[in-house]
Design a protein around this motif. Structure first.
Motif, PDB file in Angstrom:
ATOM      1  N   ALA A  92       0.744  -1.210   0.085  1.00 53.52           N
ATOM      2  CA  ALA A  92      -0.139   0.012   0.276  1.00 53.52           C
ATOM      3  C   ALA A  92       0.780   1.230  -0.025  1.00 53.52           C
ATOM      4  N   ARG A  93       0.593   2.192  -0.750  1.00 52.37           N
ATOM      5  CA  ARG A  93       1.439   3.387  -1.012  1.00 52.37           C
ATOM      6  C   ARG A  93       0.072   4.693  -0.957  1.00 52.37           C
ATOM      7  N   VAL A  94       0.366   5.399   0.422  1.00 54.77           N
ATOM      8  CA  VAL A  94      -0.714   6.544   0.788  1.00 54.77           C
ATOM      9  C   VAL A  94       0.016   7.708   0.753  1.00 54.77           C
ATOM     10  N   THR A  95      -0.465   8.473   0.121  1.00 50.78           N
ATOM     11  CA  THR A  95      -0.368   9.979   0.200  1.00 50.78           C
ATOM     12  C   THR A  95      -1.491  10.978   0.540  1.00 50.78           C
ATOM     13  N   GLY A  96      -2.145  10.621   1.385  1.00 54.35           N
ATOM     14  CA  GLY A  96      -3.439  11.161   1.798  1.00 54.35           C
ATOM     15  C   GLY A  96      -4.218  10.489   3.121  1.00 54.35           C
ATOM     16  N   HIS A  97      -5.353  10.786   3.125  1.00 54.49           N
ATOM     17  CA  HIS A  97      -6.328  10.379   4.281  1.00 54.49           C
ATOM     18  C   HIS A  97      -6.910   9.000   3.988  1.00 54.49           C
ATOM     19  N   VAL A  98      -6.926   8.610   5.146  1.00 55.15           N
ATOM     20  CA  VAL A  98      -7.636   6.838   4.856  1.00 55.15           C
ATOM     21  C   VAL A  98      -8.648   6.990   6.282  1.00 55.15           C
ATOM     22  N   THR A 119      -3.217  11.289   7.284  1.00 58.94           N
ATOM     23  CA  THR A 119      -3.790  10.851   8.586  1.00 58.94           C
ATOM     24  C   THR A 119      -5.112   9.927   8.482  1.00 58.94           C
ATOM     25  N   PHE A 120      -5.233   9.201   9.765  1.00 55.04           N
ATOM     26  CA  PHE A 120      -6.153   7.966   9.664  1.00 55.04           C
ATOM     27  C   PHE A 120      -7.156   8.188  10.852  1.00 55.04           C
ATOM     28  N   ALA A 121      -8.121   7.582  10.733  1.00 50.49           N
ATOM     29  CA  ALA A 121      -9.248   7.524  11.782  1.00 50.49           C
ATOM     30  C   ALA A 121     -10.300   6.234  11.333  1.00 50.49           C
ATOM     31  N   PHE A 122     -10.661   5.673  12.505  1.00 45.06           N
ATOM     32  CA  PHE A 122     -11.759   4.636  12.565  1.00 45.06           C
ATOM     33  C   PHE A 122     -13.117   5.583  13.021  1.00 45.06           C
ATOM     34  N   THR A 123     -13.820   5.918  12.004  1.00 46.09           N
ATOM     35  CA  THR A 123     -15.046   6.705  12.351  1.00 46.09           C
ATOM     36  C   THR A 123     -16.355   6.067  12.186  1.00 46.09           C
ATOM     37  N   ALA A 148      -7.858  -0.404  20.662  1.00 46.14           N
ATOM     38  CA  ALA A 148      -9.048   0.327  21.800  1.00 46.14           C
ATOM     39  C   ALA A 148      -9.177   1.604  21.602  1.00 46.14           C
ATOM     40  N   ARG A 149      -8.077   2.526  21.932  1.00 46.53           N
ATOM     41  CA  ARG A 149      -8.203   4.075  21.613  1.00 46.53           C
ATOM     42  C   ARG A 149      -8.921   4.439  20.312  1.00 46.53           C
ATOM     43  N   TYR A 150      -8.352   4.026  19.435  1.00 40.86           N
ATOM     44  CA  TYR A 150      -8.866   4.992  18.151  1.00 40.86           C
ATOM     45  C   TYR A 150     -10.097   4.281  17.603  1.00 40.86           C
ATOM     46  N   TYR A 151     -10.490   2.591  18.005  1.00 36.59           N
ATOM     47  CA  TYR A 151     -11.606   2.384  17.577  1.00 36.59           C
ATOM     48  C   TYR A 151     -12.659   2.958  18.469  1.00 36.59           C
ATOM     49  N   LEU A 152     -12.540   3.183  19.629  1.00 33.81           N
ATOM     50  CA  LEU A 152     -13.599   3.707  20.634  1.00 33.81           C
ATOM     51  C   LEU A 152     -13.861   5.174  20.427  1.00 33.81           C
ATOM     52  N   THR A 153     -12.734   6.026  20.119  1.00 33.26           N
ATOM     53  CA  THR A 153     -12.958   7.325  19.973  1.00 33.26           C
ATOM     54  C   THR A 153     -13.024   7.894  18.709  1.00 33.26           C
ATOM     55  N   GLY A 154     -12.615   7.306  17.655  1.00 25.97           N
ATOM     56  CA  GLY A 154     -12.890   7.890  16.243  1.00 25.97           C
ATOM     57  C   GLY A 154     -11.878   9.040  15.981  1.00 25.97           C
ATOM     58  N   GLU A 155     -10.965   9.208  17.045  1.00 27.00           N
ATOM     59  CA  GLU A 155      -9.801  10.173  16.772  1.00 27.00           C
ATOM     60  C   GLU A 155      -9.338   9.974  15.473  1.00 27.00           C
ATOM     61  N   ARG A 156      -8.664  11.100  15.003  1.00 21.84           N
ATOM     62  CA  ARG A 156      -7.556  11.156  13.806  1.00 21.84           C
ATOM     63  C   ARG A 156      -6.316  11.132  14.518  1.00 21.84           C
ATOM     64  N   PHE A 157      -5.530  10.099  13.729  1.00 23.69           N
ATOM     65  CA  PHE A 157      -4.040  10.042  14.213  1.00 23.69           C
ATOM     66  C   PHE A 157      -3.151  10.151  12.908  1.00 23.69           C
ATOM     67  N   ASP A 158      -1.844  10.402  13.269  1.00 27.49           N
ATOM     68  CA  ASP A 158      -1.020  10.561  12.071  1.00 27.49           C
ATOM     69  C   ASP A 158      -0.290   9.387  11.900  1.00 27.49           C
ATOM     70  N   ALA A 159       0.600   9.699  10.676  1.00 30.65           N
ATOM     71  CA  ALA A 159       1.414   8.494   9.899  1.00 30.65           C
ATOM     72  C   ALA A 159       2.345   7.954  10.916  1.00 30.65           C
ATOM     73  N   PRO A 160       3.148   8.874  11.732  1.00 29.66           N
ATOM     74  CA  PRO A 160       4.170   8.181  12.872  1.00 29.66           C
ATOM     75  C   PRO A 160       3.179   7.264  13.809  1.00 29.66           C
ATOM     76  N   GLU A 161       2.166   7.674  14.189  1.00 25.24           N
ATOM     77  CA  GLU A 161       1.576   6.960  15.056  1.00 25.24           C
ATOM     78  C   GLU A 161       0.728   5.506  14.533  1.00 25.24           C
ATOM     79  N   ALA A 162       0.369   5.636  13.163  1.00 24.15           N
ATOM     80  CA  ALA A 162      -0.089   4.468  12.518  1.00 24.15           C
ATOM     81  C   ALA A 162       1.224   3.548  12.446  1.00 24.15           C
TER      82      ALA A 162
END
Length: 246
Positions: A92-98, A119-123, A148-162
């Motif tokens: 996978a090659r990503v240069t945008g939002h997921v 950026t990434f988010a489980f919305t 657990a955090r990102y499933y439950l909150t729907g927060e946006r997170f960045d590529a280093p965190e991903a």
């Protein structure tokens, strides 16, 4: 409405499949899921394809399910499993939002890289559903505390965190520079060696599909037909807060 398409190019044995439905931010419609599945089938049968790169046009890799034309849950499960089972590495090659279902595509791939601004988010929770089907490749491959955090909150997170959470193999300012040695290595590898090594790496993921796919597909269908999901999807399309937002 523009018919969703998957662009295809090839260079030195690497087939690049590009999600090209920019009018819907590459949302996973029934048509787009079908087109991507067909392209992957062709790649799997073609002895001249050593590896597949999955990328996108526009500023969004994938916005999740197309709420106006969603894919059948069984078809989406089939697509995720097809990526996992393909006897060739999928990068996978990503240069945008997921978002949402797009993260399932990433998790199904063997190697994933994104540019730093991505950026990434489980919305799903924000519209009253759950990341059910995409959990099939996600749960075996990513950090459970991060999920657990990102499933439950729907927060946006960045590529280093991903990358820290295991969703990405690597992140960098120049994603093509990050992937250059990866693709070079795949081109130097024997097709049989790649296929059998991938089989070793995906065994646990496929066990999850075998065990949980039917249950999670049923859960997804039940949630998407619920009253809360109807309110959540309507609010999203009308660009307002849902009734439960505090």
């Amino acid at each position: 409405m523009t018919t969703p398409a998957v662009g295809r190019t090839r260079a030195r044995g690497v087939e690049t499949l590009s999600l090209d439905a920019t009018d819907t931010r590459n949302a996973l419609s029934a048509a787009l899921v079908g087109a991507l599945s067909d392209a992957l089938t062709d790649c799997g049968k073609d002895p001249d394809v050593r590896a597949v790169v999955l990328t996108h046009t526009g500023g969004t890799f994938c916005a999740g399910a197309d709420l106006r034309d969603p894919p059948d849950p069984d078809a989406f499960v089939g697509l995720l499993r097809q990526i996992v089972e393909l006897p060739k590495p999928v990068v996978a090659r990503v240069t945008g939002h997921v978002r949402a279902g797009g993260l399932g595509l990433l998790a199904a791939c063997d190697i994933t890289a994104a540019s730093t601004p991505s950026t990434f988010a489980f919305t799903e929770v924000r519209i009253g559903v759950a990341p059910a089907v995409i959990s099939l490749p996600l749960l075996p491959r990513t950090d459970p505390r991060a999920l657990a955090r990102y499933y439950l909150t729907g927060e946006r997170f960045d590529a280093p965190e991903a990358a820290r959470a295991g969703l990405l193999t690597a992140a960098g300012d120049d994603v093509d520079a990050v992937l250059a040695p990866v693709l070079d290595g795949l081109r130097k590898s024997a097709p049989q060696g790649l296929a059998e090594t991938k089989r070793l790496l995906t065994a646990r993921v496929l066990e999850t599909f075998d065990r949980d796919a039917a249950e999670l597909t049923a859960l997804s269908a039940r949630l998407f037909s619920s009253a809360q999901a109807r309110e959540g999807m309507t609010a999203f399309l009308e660009r307002r807060d849902p009734a439960w937002a505090l």
